[in-house]
Design a protein around this motif. Structure first.
Motif, short mmCIF file in Angstrom:
data_model
loop_
_atom_site.label_atom_id
_atom_site.label_comp_id
_atom_site.label_asym_id
_atom_site.label_seq_id
_atom_site.Cartn_x
_atom_site.Cartn_y
_atom_site.Cartn_z
N ALA A 15 11.49 6.57 18.12
CA ALA A 15 11.84 7.71 17.27
C ALA A 15 11.49 8.99 18.01
O ALA A 15 10.39 9.11 18.55
CB ALA A 15 11.10 7.64 15.94
N ASP A 16 12.42 9.93 18.06
CA ASP A 16 12.19 11.24 18.64
C ASP A 16 12.62 12.27 17.61
O ASP A 16 13.70 12.18 17.03
CB ASP A 16 12.99 11.44 19.93
CG ASP A 16 12.44 10.59 21.06
OD1 ASP A 16 11.22 10.54 21.21
OD2 ASP A 16 13.26 9.97 21.78
N THR A 17 11.79 13.27 17.40
CA THR A 17 12.07 14.31 16.42
C THR A 17 11.80 15.66 17.05
O THR A 17 10.79 15.86 17.71
CB THR A 17 11.17 14.14 15.18
OG1 THR A 17 11.36 12.85 14.66
CG2 THR A 17 11.52 15.17 14.12
N GLY A 18 12.70 16.60 16.84
CA GLY A 18 12.48 17.96 17.30
C GLY A 18 13.03 18.92 16.27
O GLY A 18 14.16 18.77 15.82
N THR A 19 12.23 19.88 15.84
CA THR A 19 12.69 20.88 14.89
C THR A 19 12.26 22.26 15.39
O THR A 19 11.23 22.42 16.01
CB THR A 19 12.12 20.66 13.48
OG1 THR A 19 10.70 20.71 13.54
CG2 THR A 19 12.55 19.33 12.91
N ARG A 20 13.08 23.24 15.11
CA ARG A 20 12.79 24.62 15.47
C ARG A 20 13.12 25.48 14.25
O ARG A 20 14.13 25.27 13.59
CB ARG A 20 13.66 25.10 16.64
CG ARG A 20 13.67 24.17 17.83
CD ARG A 20 12.72 24.64 18.90
NE ARG A 20 12.70 23.83 20.09
CZ ARG A 20 12.27 22.58 20.20
NH1 ARG A 20 11.88 21.93 19.16
NH2 ARG A 20 12.22 21.99 21.36
N PHE A 73 8.34 22.02 16.40
CA PHE A 73 7.70 20.71 16.28
C PHE A 73 8.45 19.72 17.14
O PHE A 73 9.67 19.63 17.07
CB PHE A 73 7.72 20.21 14.82
CG PHE A 73 7.24 18.80 14.68
CD1 PHE A 73 5.89 18.51 14.74
CD2 PHE A 73 8.13 17.76 14.51
CE1 PHE A 73 5.45 17.21 14.63
CE2 PHE A 73 7.68 16.46 14.40
CZ PHE A 73 6.34 16.18 14.46
N ASP A 74 7.75 19.06 17.97
CA ASP A 74 8.30 17.96 18.76
C ASP A 74 7.43 16.75 18.50
O ASP A 74 6.21 16.81 18.63
CB ASP A 74 8.29 18.28 20.26
CG ASP A 74 9.36 19.29 20.63
OD1 ASP A 74 10.45 19.20 20.06
OD2 ASP A 74 9.08 20.15 21.48
N GLY A 75 8.05 15.68 18.14
CA GLY A 75 7.30 14.45 17.88
C GLY A 75 8.08 13.25 18.33
O GLY A 75 9.30 13.30 18.49
N GLY A 76 7.39 12.21 18.54
CA GLY A 76 8.06 10.98 18.95
C GLY A 76 7.11 9.81 18.81
O GLY A 76 5.90 9.98 18.68
N GLY A 77 7.67 8.68 18.85
CA GLY A 77 6.84 7.48 18.76
C GLY A 77 7.59 6.26 19.26
O GLY A 77 8.81 6.26 19.34
N THR A 87 7.16 1.87 19.05
CA THR A 87 6.44 0.70 18.60
C THR A 87 7.07 -0.52 19.25
O THR A 87 8.29 -0.68 19.23
CB THR A 87 6.54 0.54 17.07
OG1 THR A 87 6.01 1.70 16.46
CG2 THR A 87 5.79 -0.68 16.59
N THR A 88 6.25 -1.34 19.85
CA THR A 88 6.72 -2.58 20.44
C THR A 88 5.82 -3.70 19.96
O THR A 88 4.60 -3.57 19.95
CB THR A 88 6.67 -2.50 21.98
OG1 THR A 88 7.44 -1.39 22.41
CG2 THR A 88 7.19 -3.77 22.62
#
Length: 191
Positions: free
Chosen positions: A60-65, A92-96, A98-99
């Motif tokens: 998951a990658d998230t970016g908001t401005r 905001f930049d976020g990511g994650g 999971t494996t």
């Protein structure tokens, strides 16, 4: 003499009439001598070969401005004007990622618990191992089609319908795999 023989035969016929005979054949438990040893009735045993591989990956990658500007001017007679401005900016930049993967290879013998109306066999069984004071328990439940049973009376786990396979460890090593209560609380609080 003939009268005695006739009387003796009559008594034998009367005695034979009160005796009953039972057949040695019981269709519920009968298995021909040339039949295979595959499970087919309640109480029969069946070997399950558990070969399960599972893996999953999620990204998951998230970016908001966000930019907000607001300005105001206050004009007063005979006084200098007052200008005010407000600017808000947020990034905001976020990511994650999971494996997760797992593998279970085991073999255990289970029992037929029910023969279903369509001929499928509902099976259930468990195996308990004790290794270095650690209990390892494998439970298997599911449905098996008779045609999926090999001549050696074995079924591979991927051929089980409605399969429930659990592998649980109990003991010191298993307890050390779990986070401490205070860490679970901190995670719950969000810290």
């Amino acid at each position: 003499m003939k009268l005695q023989q006739l009387l003796c035969c009559t008594l034998l016929v009367i005695a034979a009439g009160t005796a009953s005979a039972q057949s040695l054949y019981d269709e519920k438990t009968y298995r021909p001598a040339a039949a295979d040893n595959r499970a087919f009735r309640v109480g029969d045993v069946l070997t399950i070969q558990i070969v399960e591989n599972a893996s999953a990956t999620a990204n998951a990658d998230t970016g908001t401005r966000r930019n907000n500007d607001m300005s105001a001017e206050l004009a007063r007679p005979h006084l200098p004007a007052i200008n005010a401005g407000l600017g808000v900016r947020g990034d905001f930049d976020g990511g994650g990622r999971t494996t997760r993967s797992g593998k279970l290879v085991a073999q255990l013998t289970v029992s037929v618990a029910e023969v279903m109306p369509n001929g499928d066999l509902r099976i259930t069984g468990q195996q308990l191992l004790l290794i270095n004071d650690e209990k390892q328990r494998i439970n298997v439940e599911g449905r098996v089609r008779p045609q999926d049973i090999s001549d050696a009376n074995v079924v591979i786990s991927s051929r089980l319908a409605d399969a429930k396979i659990t592998y649980v460890g109990e003991g010191e090593l298993a307890a050390r795999q779990k986070p401490a209560w205070w860490r679970q609380f901190m995670d719950w609080v969000g810290l």
